[in-house]
Design a protein around this motif. Structure first.
Motif, PDB file in Angstrom:
ATOM      1  N   ILE A   1       0.842  -1.200   0.000  1.00  0.00           N
ATOM      2  CA  ILE A   1       0.000   0.000   0.000  1.00  0.00           C
ATOM      3  C   ILE A   1       0.875   1.247   0.000  1.00  0.00           C
ATOM      4  CG2 ILE A   1      -1.806   1.224   1.251  1.00  0.00           C
ATOM      5  CD1 ILE A   1      -2.628  -1.456   2.427  1.00  0.00           C
TER       6      ILE A   1
ATOM      7  N   VAL B   1      -8.316   7.863  -2.339  1.00  0.00           N
ATOM      8  CA  VAL B   1      -9.175   6.894  -3.034  1.00  0.00           C
ATOM      9  C   VAL B   1      -8.451   5.569  -3.219  1.00  0.00           C
ATOM     10  CG1 VAL B   1     -10.410   6.460  -5.172  1.00  0.00           C
ATOM     11  CG2 VAL B   1     -10.420   8.727  -4.194  1.00  0.00           C
ATOM     12  N   VAL B   2      -7.186   5.635  -3.678  1.00  0.00           N
ATOM     13  CA  VAL B   2      -6.446   4.391  -3.923  1.00  0.00           C
ATOM     14  C   VAL B   2      -6.206   3.645  -2.611  1.00  0.00           C
ATOM     15  CG1 VAL B   2      -4.220   3.510  -4.698  1.00  0.00           C
ATOM     16  CG2 VAL B   2      -5.429   5.153  -6.072  1.00  0.00           C
TER      17      VAL B   2
ATOM     18  N   LEU C   1      -9.305   1.769  -1.556  1.00  0.00           N
ATOM     19  CA  LEU C   1      -9.486   0.509  -2.287  1.00  0.00           C
ATOM     20  C   LEU C   1      -8.512  -0.560  -1.794  1.00  0.00           C
ATOM     21  CD1 LEU C   1     -10.068   1.910  -5.848  1.00  0.00           C
ATOM     22  CD2 LEU C   1     -11.645   0.500  -4.555  1.00  0.00           C
ATOM     23  N   CYS C   2      -7.256  -0.157  -1.544  1.00  0.00           N
ATOM     24  CA  CYS C   2      -6.281  -1.120  -1.023  1.00  0.00           C
ATOM     25  C   CYS C   2      -6.712  -1.612   0.354  1.00  0.00           C
ATOM     26  CB  CYS C   2      -4.903  -0.488  -0.937  1.00  0.00           C
ATOM     27  SG  CYS C   2      -4.151  -0.178  -2.516  1.00  0.00           S
TER      28      CYS C   2
ATOM     29  N   CYS D   1      -9.210  -4.249   0.000  1.00  0.00           N
ATOM     30  CA  CYS D   1      -8.578  -5.518  -0.374  1.00  0.00           C
ATOM     31  C   CYS D   1      -8.080  -6.248   0.868  1.00  0.00           C
ATOM     32  CB  CYS D   1      -7.401  -5.268  -1.297  1.00  0.00           C
ATOM     33  SG  CYS D   1      -7.875  -4.998  -2.969  1.00  0.00           S
ATOM     34  N   VAL D   2      -7.408  -5.492   1.759  1.00  0.00           N
ATOM     35  CA  VAL D   2      -6.873  -6.121   2.963  1.00  0.00           C
ATOM     36  C   VAL D   2      -8.012  -6.637   3.832  1.00  0.00           C
ATOM     37  CG1 VAL D   2      -5.582  -5.676   5.056  1.00  0.00           C
ATOM     38  CG2 VAL D   2      -4.796  -4.759   2.918  1.00  0.00           C
TER      39      VAL D   2
ATOM     40  N   ILE E   1      -1.398  -6.759  -3.115  1.00  0.00           N
ATOM     41  CA  ILE E   1      -2.678  -6.483  -2.462  1.00  0.00           C
ATOM     42  C   ILE E   1      -3.785  -7.295  -3.148  1.00  0.00           C
ATOM     43  CG2 ILE E   1      -4.337  -4.666  -1.936  1.00  0.00           C
ATOM     44  CD1 ILE E   1      -1.841  -4.309  -0.413  1.00  0.00           C
TER      45      ILE E   1
ATOM     46  N   ILE F   1      -3.548 -11.176  -2.244  1.00  0.00           N
ATOM     47  CA  ILE F   1      -4.073 -11.633  -0.952  1.00  0.00           C
ATOM     48  C   ILE F   1      -5.588 -11.455  -0.906  1.00  0.00           C
ATOM     49  CG2 ILE F   1      -1.973 -11.473   0.455  1.00  0.00           C
ATOM     50  CD1 ILE F   1      -2.962  -8.854   1.523  1.00  0.00           C
ATOM     51  N   ALA F   2      -6.107 -10.409  -1.558  1.00  0.00           N
ATOM     52  CA  ALA F   2      -7.565 -10.249  -1.581  1.00  0.00           C
ATOM     53  C   ALA F   2      -8.198 -11.412  -2.343  1.00  0.00           C
ATOM     54  CB  ALA F   2      -7.943  -8.923  -2.224  1.00  0.00           C
TER      55      ALA F   2
ATOM     56  N   ILE G   1      -8.425  -1.153  -9.256  1.00  0.00           N
ATOM     57  CA  ILE G   1      -7.540  -0.170  -8.611  1.00  0.00           C
ATOM     58  C   ILE G   1      -6.618   0.447  -9.654  1.00  0.00           C
ATOM     59  CG2 ILE G   1      -5.826   0.205  -6.807  1.00  0.00           C
ATOM     60  CD1 ILE G   1      -6.830  -2.114  -5.322  1.00  0.00           C
TER      61      ILE G   1
END
Lengths: 254, 291
Positions: free
Chosen positions: A197, A233-234, A237-238, A241-242, B88, B91-92, B125
């Motif tokens: 990230i 914003v990015v 989103l990351c 994901c986590v 990222i 893992i998602a 992304i």
């Protein structure tokens, strides 16, 4: 997964990403012109500098994090501060040795090319600048700016690491491995996710400054808000994901 | 008095049988191969390595088409961005697959479609950051095709990570991958080498005489090096294939063999094409000059 935990992860990842972006805007990066001594800053790319500083910060932060078994606000502050100090140390040594090379190797005076008078020490800059160049080395104002940038970047990286380690990939998710290995998996997953990230945000910010900047006194620093919006914003989103990965690891469900 | 004659313009060399393919063609081939190898985790490592090779070449091509306009920060930055999104997304994807369940026959994971969710998220992304980077209101880099390039880089990075993880761990189950790849520290190597496989070819070859076909050969070569080291890592970790450890060593040995063959073949090809493109090759006497 607990919605409050998910929200905490998301908020901390966004804050970490914003701090990374802010940090990138404050470190003195010279790029290729600085390698020839014709621009102010350290002679390498933003990504290499900021990623190096953040990784050093992650090492110090993960070492300090082993002293705390349960997450607490004090632990959060201490881990994040230790990450900031690690990043500052790395950046300070890099700037110091870059200056030594410029001064004793290339024989140029550290001087800013963007301001006529150093905003902090009030030393004149223009008389010492070689004509046709854009400054040399790391002058005082850039040095202090680099310190602050590394502090913010390291703080952001370590903040992400702490939250990911304790809430997204806690050691309690790996009971079959034994306490030591579980702690190590937790730290490794959090460290790599935080680094991923961090680089994404650092690189978007690096594109915003066009590759080179002198510090907070540089006119390019005024472009900061544009990078902050993109990075928010990015990072969000990351962070999602986590959260998805952590949710999967916990076996789904709320 | 002799008048120096102008050097005769050499005829444009014909590309070798369809190499290099067009950007879109290469992208489709690499994406399809990569996705097929990713969703079938039971296949032996050296078959997955073919997918990895094409995915890295695709990534290198995307780096080439975005950074030839000048990024301002150097070519490496966009390769590192790709692996940042890749780790990222990977893992998602493995998290989604764990919730969605997988098709397991006799303890062997046969099909894992859930990871493609992570690929889709990484693509999203990448696309959004491409929009932000190119938009006048935000970073305004004004690079044509940056949105597409960043989307492709997100997908390529994620597929590369998933393939490398499944080569080392033999499966795409998140807890097994965390144990084999993250705990062993192989992830740090993957992080750096996947980035190098994507950014190094263009970073090393850029210039006025850059040739797409030649640049991409370098990416093949790096994927060979990655396979050799991942094979050694698999041996050290006790590689698994089809859940039986008896085939593990052969699996890793075939991966190393594949890596060595790819590395030697494409290194020789790259050097030969560099010699062909040069005006003259003069040896320094230190190394025997091959001509």
């Amino acid at each position: 997964m607990d919605p409050i935990t998910a929200l905490l992860i998301l908020v901390c990842v966004i804050v970490g990403g914003l701090l990374a972006s802010l940090g990138v805007h404050m470190i003195p990066v010279g790029g290729a012109p600085a390698a020839m001594g014709t621009a102010t800053g350290i002679a390498t790319g933003t990504v290499q500098l900021m990623f190096g500083a953040a990784l050093t910060g992650l090492f110090t932060a993960s070492t300090v994090a082993t002293f705390f078994e349960t997450p607490s606000p004090l632990a959060l502050v201490l881990v994040a501060l230790s990450g900031a100090v690690g990043a500052m140390l790395m950046m300070s040594f890099t700037m110091l040795f870059a200056n030594m090379l410029y001064v004793f190797g290339a024989g140029v005076v550290p001087v800013s090319g963007r301001v006529e008078v150093d905003p902090i020490t009030k030393e004149p800059q223009t008389p010492y600048k070689t004509p046709q160049t854009d400054g040399h080395g790391v002058p005082n104002v850039s040095y202090i700016s680099g310190w602050i940038g590394a502090f913010l970047g390291g703080f952001g990286g370590a903040l992400m690491y702490f939250v990911l380690k304790n809430y997204a990939f806690p050691a309690s998710l790996f009971p079959e491995l034994g306490a030591v290995d579980a702690e190590m998996i937790s730290a490794a997953a959090a460290g790599i996710a935080a680094a991923g990230i961090f680089v994404a945000n650092a690189i978007l910010s690096a594109y915003n400054i066009g590759g080179t900047i002198e510090g907070f006194h540089d006119p390019k620093f005024k472009r900061l808000p544009k990078a902050l919006i993109s990075c928010a914003v990015v990072s969000a989103l990351c962070g999602l994901c986590v959260i998805i990965a952590s949710w999967g690891l916990m076996g789904g469900g709320v | 008095m002799t008048v120096p004659t102008a050097p005769v313009e050499e005829e444009e060399k014909k590309p070798e049988k369809g190499w290099p393919p067009t950007e879109t063609k290469l992208g489709i081939i690499a994406a399809v191969l990569g996705i097929i190898m990713t969703i079938l985790p039971f296949m032996p490592s050296f078959v997955k390595a073919i997918g990895l090779t094409f995915v890295l070449v695709w990534g290198a091509d995307s780096v080439r088409k975005t950074s030839r306009y000048g990024l301002g920060t150097g070519v490496p930055s966009i390769g590192v961005l790709a692996v940042g999104y890749g780790v990222i997304g990977a893992i998602a994807g493995m998290g989604i697959a764990k919730v969605g369940g997988d098709f397991t026959i006799g303890g062997v994971e046969v099909l894992n479609v859930g990871v493609l969710g992570g690929v889709a998220i990484a693509a999203l992304i990448g696309y959004i950051s491409g929009i932000f980077s190119n938009s006048e209101k935000f970073i305004s880099m004004k690079i044509p095709g940056l949105e597409r390039g960043m989307t492709e880089l997100g997908v390529a990075g994620t597929l590369a990570f998933l393939l490398e993880s499944s080569m080392v761990a033999g499966t795409l189950k998140l807890d097994a991958v965390l144990e084999d790849v993250f705990l062993s520290g192989a992830i740090a190597f993957m992080f750096v080498m996947s980035a190098i496989g994507m950014f190094h070819p263009f970073n090393a070859c850029l210039g006025p005489d850059e040739d797409r076909g030649r640049t991409l050969l370098l990416s093949f070569e790096i994927s060979g090096l990655i396979c050799i080291i991942l094979g050694i890592v698999s041996i050290a970790l006790g590689a698994e294939w089809l859940g039986s450890s008896s085939l593990g060593l052969l699996n890793a040995a075939l991966l190393i063999l594949y890596g060595i063959v790819v590395w030697v073949v494409f290194y020789a090809k790259f050097v030969r094409r560099s010699f062909e493109a040069s005006y003259e090759v003069v040896g320094t006497g230190l190394i025997k000059t091959v001509k």
